[in-house]
Write an enzyme that holds these catalytic residues in place. Structure first.
Site, PDB file in Angstrom:
ATOM      1  N   ASN A   9       0.874  -1.173   0.000  1.00  0.00           N
ATOM      2  CA  ASN A   9       0.000   0.000   0.000  1.00  0.00           C
ATOM      3  C   ASN A   9       0.907   1.218   0.000  1.00  0.00           C
ATOM      4  O   ASN A   9       1.497   1.558   1.025  1.00  0.00           O
ATOM      5  CB  ASN A   9      -0.893  -0.029   1.253  1.00  0.00           C
ATOM      6  CG  ASN A   9      -1.739   1.228   1.384  1.00  0.00           C
ATOM      7  OD1 ASN A   9      -1.776   2.065   0.483  1.00  0.00           O
ATOM      8  ND2 ASN A   9      -2.411   1.358   2.526  1.00  0.00           N
ATOM      9  N   TRP A  10       1.024   1.846  -1.155  1.00  0.00           N
ATOM     10  CA  TRP A  10       1.954   2.982  -1.280  1.00  0.00           C
ATOM     11  C   TRP A  10       1.426   4.237  -0.595  1.00  0.00           C
ATOM     12  O   TRP A  10       2.142   5.229  -0.476  1.00  0.00           O
ATOM     13  CB  TRP A  10       2.232   3.278  -2.761  1.00  0.00           C
ATOM     14  CG  TRP A  10       2.999   2.210  -3.477  1.00  0.00           C
ATOM     15  CD1 TRP A  10       3.445   1.005  -2.973  1.00  0.00           C
ATOM     16  CD2 TRP A  10       3.427   2.229  -4.862  1.00  0.00           C
ATOM     17  NE1 TRP A  10       4.107   0.285  -3.936  1.00  0.00           N
ATOM     18  CE2 TRP A  10       4.116   1.015  -5.107  1.00  0.00           C
ATOM     19  CE3 TRP A  10       3.294   3.145  -5.903  1.00  0.00           C
ATOM     20  CZ2 TRP A  10       4.668   0.706  -6.355  1.00  0.00           C
ATOM     21  CZ3 TRP A  10       3.840   2.835  -7.146  1.00  0.00           C
ATOM     22  CH2 TRP A  10       4.525   1.629  -7.365  1.00  0.00           C
ATOM     23  N   LYS A  11       0.157   4.211  -0.189  1.00  0.00           N
ATOM     24  CA  LYS A  11      -0.462   5.389   0.452  1.00  0.00           C
ATOM     25  C   LYS A  11      -0.217   6.630  -0.424  1.00  0.00           C
ATOM     26  O   LYS A  11      -0.197   6.515  -1.643  1.00  0.00           O
ATOM     27  CB  LYS A  11       0.050   5.547   1.881  1.00  0.00           C
ATOM     28  CG  LYS A  11      -0.136   4.247   2.685  1.00  0.00           C
ATOM     29  CD  LYS A  11       0.085   4.391   4.151  1.00  0.00           C
ATOM     30  CE  LYS A  11      -0.121   3.036   4.844  1.00  0.00           C
ATOM     31  NZ  LYS A  11       0.016   3.104   6.286  1.00  0.00           N
ATOM     32  N   HIS A  94      -9.412   1.254   4.848  1.00  0.00           N
ATOM     33  CA  HIS A  94      -8.151   1.397   5.586  1.00  0.00           C
ATOM     34  C   HIS A  94      -8.357   2.296   6.806  1.00  0.00           C
ATOM     35  O   HIS A  94      -9.144   3.246   6.748  1.00  0.00           O
ATOM     36  CB  HIS A  94      -7.072   1.987   4.664  1.00  0.00           C
ATOM     37  CG  HIS A  94      -5.707   1.880   5.251  1.00  0.00           C
ATOM     38  ND1 HIS A  94      -5.239   2.784   6.178  1.00  0.00           N
ATOM     39  CD2 HIS A  94      -4.729   0.963   5.079  1.00  0.00           C
ATOM     40  CE1 HIS A  94      -4.018   2.424   6.540  1.00  0.00           C
ATOM     41  NE2 HIS A  94      -3.684   1.326   5.887  1.00  0.00           N
ATOM     42  N   GLU A  96      -6.669   4.610   7.956  1.00  0.00           N
ATOM     43  CA  GLU A  96      -6.433   6.044   7.686  1.00  0.00           C
ATOM     44  C   GLU A  96      -7.662   6.678   7.030  1.00  0.00           C
ATOM     45  O   GLU A  96      -7.936   7.861   7.244  1.00  0.00           O
ATOM     46  CB  GLU A  96      -5.173   6.200   6.816  1.00  0.00           C
ATOM     47  CG  GLU A  96      -3.912   5.929   7.642  1.00  0.00           C
ATOM     48  CD  GLU A  96      -2.752   5.323   6.877  1.00  0.00           C
ATOM     49  OE1 GLU A  96      -2.745   5.379   5.635  1.00  0.00           O
ATOM     50  OE2 GLU A  96      -1.848   4.767   7.537  1.00  0.00           O
ATOM     51  N   GLU A 166      -5.281  -5.031  10.416  1.00  0.00           N
ATOM     52  CA  GLU A 166      -4.260  -4.018  10.681  1.00  0.00           C
ATOM     53  C   GLU A 166      -4.563  -3.327  12.006  1.00  0.00           C
ATOM     54  O   GLU A 166      -5.387  -2.404  12.054  1.00  0.00           O
ATOM     55  CB  GLU A 166      -4.251  -2.969   9.565  1.00  0.00           C
ATOM     56  CG  GLU A 166      -3.893  -3.513   8.203  1.00  0.00           C
ATOM     57  CD  GLU A 166      -3.290  -2.441   7.302  1.00  0.00           C
ATOM     58  OE1 GLU A 166      -2.248  -2.717   6.705  1.00  0.00           O
ATOM     59  OE2 GLU A 166      -3.836  -1.320   7.232  1.00  0.00           O
ATOM     60  N   GLY A 172       2.779   2.160  10.860  1.00  0.00           N
ATOM     61  CA  GLY A 172       3.743   3.248  10.731  1.00  0.00           C
ATOM     62  C   GLY A 172       4.442   3.615  12.027  1.00  0.00           C
ATOM     63  O   GLY A 172       5.103   4.644  12.124  1.00  0.00           O
ATOM     64  N   SER A 212       3.709  -2.306  10.313  1.00  0.00           N
ATOM     65  CA  SER A 212       5.149  -2.400  10.551  1.00  0.00           C
ATOM     66  C   SER A 212       5.739  -3.761  10.176  1.00  0.00           C
ATOM     67  O   SER A 212       6.634  -4.265  10.852  1.00  0.00           O
ATOM     68  CB  SER A 212       5.484  -2.034  12.004  1.00  0.00           C
ATOM     69  OG  SER A 212       5.081  -0.687  12.279  1.00  0.00           O
ATOM     70  N   GLY A 234       5.118   1.335   4.676  1.00  0.00           N
ATOM     71  CA  GLY A 234       6.448   1.926   4.484  1.00  0.00           C
ATOM     72  C   GLY A 234       7.438   1.024   3.764  1.00  0.00           C
ATOM     73  O   GLY A 234       8.164   1.478   2.866  1.00  0.00           O
TER      74      GLY A 234
END
Ligand code: 13P
Length: 248
Positions: A9-11, A94, A96, A166, A172, A212, A234
């Site tokens: 997931n490149w966000k 997600h 976020e 998640e 992160g 992570s 990440g």
């Protein structure tokens, strides 16, 4: 036997040219991977990344989808648009999105239905906040999120759905859930799916862990009974780290 699926997931990272560069680095390194490999760039990167992955074993997913076919929804993207661009997967719900963009269990369910309508494979995210874990609410949160996300979803459609567990406090932060906690949560989600559908469907659905994940912890996380791969933030942004996870 569930095939492992590792998705990046490149966000909100990488321009289209940077995305293509990363794909060109990844291509030779993951070409013999045993697992299913997916990358999920931003919407503007999708056409270039789909083109760059053509003829490879790297599949492409979007990071969101709107529930309507089209219309006055400024800033949103429809299933038809994603399908035409050549996207195969789509991340839905997600944390976020839940946290910064007021996504709810109900909107997640609507987006999931739109993805299925357009033949996209959803990666549905669930996971508890730190305060919920500390108050021993993890299972009730996972049960609620899973049940409401899957409301009115048929048994047949379950074949195309991936769940990503998640825990929000592990995203992160460098703080990974312990292997045992992560596996227990995935096992619990599977039991919820068994109660909503049946044991066979529950045993076939793939459940990823995200939060992570790094090359150094992927092996122990993915060698468990109920974790079927990872949703990687990440560490999916550099070829060496992502390949280290794909080849755990
Ligand atoms: P990190 O791997 O950066 O913790 O992000 C996890 C995640 O949110 C993937 O969707």
């Amino acid at each position: 036997m569930r095939r492992k699926i590792i998705a990046g997931n490149w966000k909100m990272n990488k321009t289209p040219s940077e995305g293509v560069n990363l794909i060109n680095e990844l291509k030779p390194l993951v070409k013999d991977a045993d697992v299913e490999v997916v990358v999920c760039p931003t919407f503007v990167c999708l056409p270039a990344v789909v083109e760059a992955t053509r003829g490879t074993n790297i599949k492409v997913g979007a990071q969101n989808i709107h529930w309507a076919d089209n219309g006055a929804f400024t800033g949103e993207i429809s299933g038809e648009m994603l399908k035409e661009v050549g996207v195969e997967y789509v991340i839905i719900g997600h944390s976020e999105r839940r946290r910064y963009f007021a996504e709810t269990d109900a909107t997640i369910n609507s987006r999931l239905k739109a993805a299925l309508k357009y033949g996209l494979k959803p990666i549905v995210c669930v996971g508890e906040l730190l305060i919920e874990r500390e108050n021993e609410l993890t299972n009730s949160v996972l049960k609620r999120q899973t049940t409401l996300a899957l409301k009115d979803i048929s048994s047949e459609d379950m074949n195309n759905i991936v769940i990503a567990y998640e825990p929000v406090w592990a995203i992160g932060t460098g703080r990974t859930a312990s292997v045992e906690d992560a596996n227990d949560a995935c096992k619990f989600i599977r039991s919820v799916i068994a109660s909503l559908y049946n044991e066979e469907i529950a045993q076939n659905v793939r459940i990823q862990y995200g939060g992570s994940v790094k090359p150094s912890n992927a092996n122990e996380l993915f060698n468990t009974s109920d974790i079927d791969g990872g949703l990687i933030g990440g560490a999916s942004l550099t070829a060496s780290d992502f390949v280290g996870i794909v080849k755990y």
